[in-house]
Design a protein around this motif. Structure first.
Motif, PDB file in Angstrom:
ATOM      1  N   PRO A 112      27.510  37.243  14.207  1.00 33.64           N
ATOM      2  CA  PRO A 112      27.955  35.849  14.395  1.00 33.64           C
ATOM      3  C   PRO A 112      27.548  34.951  13.233  1.00 33.64           C
ATOM      4  O   PRO A 112      28.308  34.050  12.846  1.00 33.64           O
ATOM      5  CB  PRO A 112      27.251  35.426  15.692  1.00 33.64           C
ATOM      6  CG  PRO A 112      26.972  36.697  16.400  1.00 33.64           C
ATOM      7  CD  PRO A 112      26.678  37.695  15.329  1.00 33.64           C
ATOM      8  N   LEU A 113      26.353  35.197  12.671  1.00 31.31           N
ATOM      9  CA  LEU A 113      25.895  34.390  11.545  1.00 31.31           C
ATOM     10  C   LEU A 113      26.786  34.603  10.322  1.00 31.31           C
ATOM     11  O   LEU A 113      27.119  33.652   9.602  1.00 31.31           O
ATOM     12  CB  LEU A 113      24.445  34.750  11.209  1.00 31.31           C
ATOM     13  CG  LEU A 113      23.700  33.823  10.246  1.00 31.31           C
ATOM     14  CD1 LEU A 113      23.640  32.406  10.792  1.00 31.31           C
ATOM     15  CD2 LEU A 113      22.303  34.347   9.977  1.00 31.31           C
ATOM     16  N   LEU A 114      27.198  35.836  10.088  1.00 32.03           N
ATOM     17  CA  LEU A 114      28.085  36.132   8.965  1.00 32.03           C
ATOM     18  C   LEU A 114      29.465  35.515   9.173  1.00 32.03           C
ATOM     19  O   LEU A 114      30.148  35.169   8.201  1.00 32.03           O
ATOM     20  CB  LEU A 114      28.207  37.651   8.786  1.00 32.03           C
ATOM     21  CG  LEU A 114      26.952  38.371   8.261  1.00 32.03           C
ATOM     22  CD1 LEU A 114      27.104  39.879   8.391  1.00 32.03           C
ATOM     23  CD2 LEU A 114      26.693  37.991   6.805  1.00 32.03           C
ATOM     24  N   LEU A 115      29.870  35.372  10.435  1.00 32.61           N
ATOM     25  CA  LEU A 115      31.182  34.794  10.714  1.00 32.61           C
ATOM     26  C   LEU A 115      31.221  33.291  10.433  1.00 32.61           C
ATOM     27  O   LEU A 115      32.227  32.767   9.940  1.00 32.61           O
ATOM     28  CB  LEU A 115      31.562  35.053  12.177  1.00 32.61           C
ATOM     29  CG  LEU A 115      31.956  36.496  12.531  1.00 32.61           C
ATOM     30  CD1 LEU A 115      32.112  36.646  14.038  1.00 32.61           C
ATOM     31  CD2 LEU A 115      33.247  36.896  11.828  1.00 32.61           C
ATOM     32  N   PHE A 120      29.990  26.855   6.779  1.00 29.93           N
ATOM     33  CA  PHE A 120      28.943  25.917   6.389  1.00 29.93           C
ATOM     34  C   PHE A 120      28.477  26.118   4.943  1.00 29.93           C
ATOM     35  O   PHE A 120      27.556  25.448   4.486  1.00 29.93           O
ATOM     36  CB  PHE A 120      27.746  26.057   7.326  1.00 29.93           C
ATOM     37  CG  PHE A 120      28.048  25.686   8.751  1.00 29.93           C
ATOM     38  CD1 PHE A 120      28.045  24.356   9.149  1.00 29.93           C
ATOM     39  CD2 PHE A 120      28.361  26.661   9.695  1.00 29.93           C
ATOM     40  CE1 PHE A 120      28.329  24.002  10.461  1.00 29.93           C
ATOM     41  CE2 PHE A 120      28.641  26.325  11.011  1.00 29.93           C
ATOM     42  CZ  PHE A 120      28.630  24.985  11.390  1.00 29.93           C
ATOM     43  N   GLY A 121      29.095  27.070   4.255  1.00 31.32           N
ATOM     44  CA  GLY A 121      28.734  27.300   2.864  1.00 31.32           C
ATOM     45  C   GLY A 121      27.408  28.021   2.675  1.00 31.32           C
ATOM     46  O   GLY A 121      26.783  27.916   1.617  1.00 31.32           O
ATOM     47  N   TRP A 122      26.974  28.776   3.680  1.00 28.36           N
ATOM     48  CA  TRP A 122      25.725  29.518   3.560  1.00 28.36           C
ATOM     49  C   TRP A 122      25.966  30.806   2.784  1.00 28.36           C
ATOM     50  O   TRP A 122      26.928  31.525   3.017  1.00 28.36           O
ATOM     51  CB  TRP A 122      25.164  29.854   4.934  1.00 28.36           C
ATOM     52  CG  TRP A 122      24.854  28.651   5.778  1.00 28.36           C
ATOM     53  CD1 TRP A 122      24.613  27.381   5.339  1.00 28.36           C
ATOM     54  CD2 TRP A 122      24.786  28.596   7.208  1.00 28.36           C
ATOM     55  NE1 TRP A 122      24.368  26.544   6.388  1.00 28.36           N
ATOM     56  CE2 TRP A 122      24.466  27.252   7.558  1.00 28.36           C
ATOM     57  CE3 TRP A 122      24.926  29.535   8.220  1.00 28.36           C
ATOM     58  CZ2 TRP A 122      24.311  26.852   8.874  1.00 28.36           C
ATOM     59  CZ3 TRP A 122      24.772  29.130   9.536  1.00 28.36           C
ATOM     60  CH2 TRP A 122      24.467  27.810   9.849  1.00 28.36           C
ATOM     61  N   ALA A 127      24.572  38.524   1.556  1.00 28.54           N
ATOM     62  CA  ALA A 127      24.789  39.557   2.573  1.00 28.54           C
ATOM     63  C   ALA A 127      26.227  39.511   3.080  1.00 28.54           C
ATOM     64  O   ALA A 127      26.821  38.441   3.237  1.00 28.54           O
ATOM     65  CB  ALA A 127      23.820  39.365   3.731  1.00 28.54           C
ATOM     66  N   THR A 128      26.789  40.671   3.321  1.00 26.48           N
ATOM     67  CA  THR A 128      28.160  40.799   3.807  1.00 26.48           C
ATOM     68  C   THR A 128      28.187  41.708   5.035  1.00 26.48           C
ATOM     69  O   THR A 128      27.169  42.278   5.440  1.00 26.48           O
ATOM     70  CB  THR A 128      29.069  41.401   2.729  1.00 26.48           C
ATOM     71  OG1 THR A 128      28.631  42.751   2.444  1.00 26.48           O
ATOM     72  CG2 THR A 128      29.007  40.579   1.447  1.00 26.48           C
ATOM     73  N   PHE A 129      29.373  41.849   5.624  1.00 22.32           N
ATOM     74  CA  PHE A 129      29.511  42.744   6.766  1.00 22.32           C
ATOM     75  C   PHE A 129      29.218  44.185   6.360  1.00 22.32           C
ATOM     76  O   PHE A 129      28.744  44.981   7.178  1.00 22.32           O
ATOM     77  CB  PHE A 129      30.923  42.641   7.347  1.00 22.32           C
ATOM     78  CG  PHE A 129      31.135  41.406   8.167  1.00 22.32           C
ATOM     79  CD1 PHE A 129      30.644  41.323   9.464  1.00 22.32           C
ATOM     80  CD2 PHE A 129      31.820  40.320   7.659  1.00 22.32           C
ATOM     81  CE1 PHE A 129      30.832  40.188  10.234  1.00 22.32           C
ATOM     82  CE2 PHE A 129      32.012  39.174   8.417  1.00 22.32           C
ATOM     83  CZ  PHE A 129      31.524  39.106   9.705  1.00 22.32           C
ATOM     84  N   LEU A 220      17.319  34.502  15.455  1.00 29.96           N
ATOM     85  CA  LEU A 220      17.349  35.666  16.330  1.00 29.96           C
ATOM     86  C   LEU A 220      16.653  35.365  17.657  1.00 29.96           C
ATOM     87  O   LEU A 220      17.096  35.804  18.719  1.00 29.96           O
ATOM     88  CB  LEU A 220      16.683  36.855  15.643  1.00 29.96           C
ATOM     89  CG  LEU A 220      17.417  37.449  14.441  1.00 29.96           C
ATOM     90  CD1 LEU A 220      16.586  38.566  13.819  1.00 29.96           C
ATOM     91  CD2 LEU A 220      18.781  37.973  14.855  1.00 29.96           C
ATOM     92  N   ALA A 221      15.537  34.600  17.579  1.00 28.75           N
ATOM     93  CA  ALA A 221      14.815  34.240  18.797  1.00 28.75           C
ATOM     94  C   ALA A 221      15.692  33.375  19.706  1.00 28.75           C
ATOM     95  O   ALA A 221      15.736  33.573  20.927  1.00 28.75           O
ATOM     96  CB  ALA A 221      13.529  33.507  18.444  1.00 28.75           C
ATOM     97  N   THR A 222      16.372  32.413  19.107  1.00 26.61           N
ATOM     98  CA  THR A 222      17.257  31.549  19.889  1.00 26.61           C
ATOM     99  C   THR A 222      18.394  32.360  20.493  1.00 26.61           C
ATOM    100  O   THR A 222      18.801  32.134  21.638  1.00 26.61           O
ATOM    101  CB  THR A 222      17.819  30.426  19.002  1.00 26.61           C
ATOM    102  OG1 THR A 222      16.730  29.702  18.416  1.00 26.61           O
ATOM    103  CG2 THR A 222      18.689  29.468  19.802  1.00 26.61           C
TER     104      THR A 222
END
Length: 341
Positions: A112-115, A120-122, A127-129, A220-222
């Motif tokens: 989800p973070l990679l998506l 947001f320009g992160w 890192a990629t899929f 990850l905790a959230t």
């Protein structure tokens, strides 16, 4: 119907095993793509239990796959013998819980973070899929699929022989509470680190992640905490009927698989990750001075087992409710009190 279900899953598991056995033999004969050993991007060779394997191990894979196929086919026959189950369950556990490692959970958590990162320009360090899901990790998904097919066939086969149901609503409720509470220790450490509090670690250890690593840990905790909230749906009404604030779905029944599939999969990946940490702990890779970095994860198999129990209990309850509703409707039609009046 039960015999058909057992046969369907059994034949699918046998087909998977034969295909994977052919793949193992091909690796042994020199085909590229062997997912362990030197071809595995595991940084220190400590994640997978097969880290030291070579392509010649493919012959063992072929033999194991043949045994799996024979076991799966045995589950397709209606019989009073329990012998196939004594092989099926260990094989399924090996494929689902032992062969995979913690990268399976990391891939799911970071997807989800990679998506959303491009929105947001992160950069996420580039890192990629492909980094989250290299072929050795995708192969773990393939192994889990085979194990799940075999486990489904074993469940259907066992259901023909016994009527006892261990997964009662009471046990399911207790399991939900356990699944909500256990990950909170992990969440507390990662949130504390993101706030600069060295909970369970030294100040030096905390300083090593000040470049944003602990923010990822807090994410990850959230993620885990939100999963705990969703777990409550397995015993709450909103886990069966969409609440009124969900526009377009309010008042409709929640499809059982909408909860069962993700909860079941998460129970697998967190158990696998926890077993990886337990293996590392037994190997002496950690110290008590840094307990916050590893001890919470060692309780994840309890989390995973509780979530799996809660999920199966939810499935059983929804199935019973569906049968009861169907029987009530049929009775109403026959008596002239329903739609057939």
């Amino acid at each position: 119907m039960k015999t058909f279900t057992s046969g369907r899953h059994g034949y699918a598991a046998a087909l998977w095993a034969l295909a994977y056995g052919v793949l193992g033999a091909a690796w042994a004969l020199g085909m590229p793509g062997f997912p362990w050993g030197s071809d595995d991007p595991d940084p220190d060779g400590a994640l997978s239990i097969l880290a030291g394997a070579t392509p010649r191990f493919g012959w063992w894979i072929a033999a194991f796959s043949l045994l799996t196929a024979v076991t799966a086919l045995a589950l397709t026959r209606r019989s009073g013998h329990r012998a196939p189950l004594f092989l099926a369950w260990p094989i399924a556990a090996l494929l689902i819980l032992v062969i995979p490692d913690s990268r399976l959970m990391m891939g799911v958590a970071y997807t989800p973070l990679l998506l959303v990162a491009p929105v947001f320009g992160w950069s996420l360090g580039g890192a990629t899929f492909a980094d989250a899901w290299p072929w050795p990790v995708l192969n773990q998904l393939v192994c889990v699929l085979g194990g799940l097919l075999l486990a489904a066939a074993a469940l259907a086969y066992a259901r023909q022989q016994e009527r006892r149901n261990w997964f009662t609503p009471e046990r399911g409720r207790v399991a939900v509470y356990v699944a909500v509470v256990v990950p909170l220790v992990y969440c507390a450490t990662r949130w504390a680190w993101a706030l600069g509090i060295p909970l369970g670690v030294s100040a030096e250890f905390l300083a090593e992640g000040e470049d944003g690593l602990w923010l990822a840990g807090a994410y990850l905790a959230t993620f885990g905490a939100l999963g705990g909230v969703l777990t409550l749906g397995l015993i709450q009404r909103w886990g069966e009927i969409f609440p009124r604030w969900i526009l377009g779905l309010r008042g409709r029944r929640v499809p059982p698989l909408l909860a069962i599939i993700p909860a079941g999969f998460v129970s697998i990946i967190i158990t696998v990750a926890g077993l990886t940490y337990i293996r590392w702990t037994a190997a002496g890779r950690f110290t008590w001075a840094e307990w916050g970095a590893w001890l919470p994860e060692c309780f994840w198999p309890i989390w995973g087992a509780a979530l799996a129990t809660a999920t199966v209990s939810y499935h059983q309850r929804r199935r019973v409710d569906a049968h009861r509703a169907g029987a009530d409707h049929a009775r109403a039609v026959l008596t002239g009190d329903g739609t057939g009046r």
